[in-house]
Design an enzyme around this catalytic site. Structure first.
Site, PDB file in Angstrom:
ATOM      1  NE  ARG A  36      -4.585  -1.538   1.526  1.00  0.00           N
ATOM      2  CZ  ARG A  36      -5.378  -1.742   2.386  1.00  0.00           C
ATOM      3  NH1 ARG A  36      -5.306  -1.757   3.763  1.00  0.00           N
ATOM      4  NH2 ARG A  36      -6.472  -2.657   2.024  1.00  0.00           N
ATOM      5  N   GLY A 350      -7.704  -8.761   0.485  1.00  0.00           N
ATOM      6  CA  GLY A 350      -6.571  -8.509   1.484  1.00  0.00           C
ATOM      7  C   GLY A 350      -6.060 -10.987   1.123  1.00  0.00           C
ATOM      8  N   GLY A 373     -12.422  -4.291   0.577  1.00  0.00           N
ATOM      9  CA  GLY A 373     -13.456  -3.908   0.890  1.00  0.00           C
ATOM     10  C   GLY A 373     -14.062  -2.827   0.556  1.00  0.00           C
TER      11      GLY A 373
END
Ligand SMILES: Nc1ncnc2c1ncn2[C@@H]1O[C@H](COP(=O)(O)OP(=O)(O)O)[C@@H](O)[C@H]1O
Ligand SMILES: O=C(OP(=O)(O)O)[C@H](O)COP(=O)(O)O
Length: 393
Positions: A36, A350, A373
């Site tokens: 990320r 994930g 999500g």
């Protein structure tokens, strides 16, 4: 409607508040996956090179409006400096006079990382006072936090009501890839849905039935469908409230001509652990006190074959309990098939991403989404508040 991006606005010399998703996994103070952070580098470098004053903000974990020492962004600042190849100033708070002074001292091209925004009570409440306080730090808001775009929080949504607001390059890439995949898919389009969050994933399947040519079901989800069809599922994961819905999806798929595949064989275990006894059984052979833990070899072959013939594959959720080696073969087979198909592959969620990394196949996928999500809500067709709030082109 498409949103303005950081490329569409003047940033030189401007104070730019960039919301990123640096919610990375950490064990014993060490970042175990920096994906990320790496994925936001194009936006940060773009702004640095154009001479902006870069103010980065992120949440980290769920501290619920309190200062939690272990959830400070200090290790992230160090990792970011290393990856960026330049120093990163780390603030100890995210709003207030001290931060204002730190922002005032920034030179063009400097990077300041604010402390975890969720240490503020108003963040998750989307408190306008906090949004305004964030906005006062900057001339421009850039949202690059795709992973948090489904949250309407002060630093993801509220701030956009006070200053010009545009998307960052990662946000733009995620929306572009997922949008193209879902709005104008290359066909055959195969969606693979697995994992254990039955409730969350059922809603996604409903939307996928309207757009996909093949829907492959695996993981803990499978047993709700198998039970709905009247099979005995032993102690397997199930959502008994969704049986009718599951059956209606099978019917809807038939009506729409969607190739809807449920496992034809299953790896069952007598307990949850690497030392469990296992068997491969057909869908009518699950013993009463055993549980389904992975897709079987015939299903693996069937799914791999569909994936190989697809032009677009979107995969969300593992096929079995891949964390335990004897139950990882189904997930590995799907990951392998995604890695070798000529079709375009998008991995969201994930655990699917973690499985793909574990099998060292991540670099063979076309797009590894940074949002779990968020990508699910996008696939459900829901509007993402962090995107809706940005300025239209
Ligand atoms: N048959 C199964 N029974 C129980 N858990 C399962 C089964 N298959 C997969 N899982 C578990 O599902 C989890 C991932 O689910 P989920 O969070 O829905 O996926 P993702 O994060 O990819 O969206 C994994 O930890 C995996 O062990
Ligand atoms: O890690 C995240 O969620 P994800 O695992 O669903 O991608 C995002 O950073 C959002 O975090 P949140 O679910 O605490 O709002």
């Amino acid at each position: 409607m498409s949103k303005k991006s950081v490329r569409d606005v003047e940033v030189a010399g401007k104070r730019v508040f960039v919301r990123v998703d640096f919610n990375v996994p950490v064990e014993n103070g060490q970042i175990t996956d920096d994906t990320r952070i790496r994925e936001t580098l194009p936006t940060i470098k773009f702004l640095v090179e154009k001479g902006a004053k870069v103010i980065l903000a992120s949440h980290f974990g769920r501290p619920k409006g309190q200062v939690v020492e272990e959830l400070r962004l200090t290790p992230v600042a160090a990792k970011l400096a290393e990856l960026l190849g330049q120093s990163v100033i780390k603030a100890d708070v995210s709003v207030g006079e001290i931060v204002k002074a730190q922002v005032d001292a920034l030179q063009n091209g400097d990077v300041l990382l604010l402390e975890n925004v969720r240490f503020n009570e108003g963040e998750e409440k989307n408190d306008p006072e906090l949004s305004k306080a964030f906005a006062e730090l900057a001339d421009l808001f850039v949202n690059d936090a795709f992973g948090a775009a489904h949250r309407a929080h002060a630093s993801t949504e509220g701030i956009a009501h006070f200053i010009p607001a545009v998307s960052g390059l990662l946000m733009e890439k995620e929306l572009d890839v997922l949008g193209k995949a879902l709005n104008n898919p290359e066909r055959p389009f195969t969606a693979i849905v697995g994992g254990s969050k039955v409730k969350d994933k059922i809603a996604v399947i409903e939307n996928l039935l309207n757009i996909a040519d093949n829907v492959l079901i695996g993981g803990g989800l499978s047993y709700t469908f198998l039970k709905a069809q009247g099979h005995e599922i032993g102690k397997s994961l199930v959502d008994n409230e969704k049986l009718d819905l599951a059956l209606s999806f099978i019917e809807k798929a038939k009506e729409k001509g969607v190739n809807f595949l449920i496992p034809v064989d299953i790896v069952v275990a007598d307990k949850f652990g690497a030392d469990a006894n296992t068997q491969i059984v057909g869908v009518d052979g699950i013993p009463a006190d055993w549980e389904g833990i992975d897709i079987g070899p015939k299903t693996r072959e069937l799914y791999a074959d569909v994936i190989a013939k697809s032009k677009l594959v979107v995969w969300n959720g593992p096929m079995g309990v891949f964390e335990i080696e004897p139950f990882s073969h189904g997930t590995r087979a799907v990951a392998q098939a995604c890695a070798t198909t000529e079709g375009y592959t998008v991995i969201g969620g994930g655990d699917s991403a973690a499985a793909t990394e574990k099998f060292h196949l991540a670099d063979q996928m076309n797009h590894m989404s940074t949002g779990g999500g968020a990508s699910l809500e996008f696939m459900e067709g829901k509007a993402l508040p962090g995107v809706v709030a940005l300025n239209d082109k």
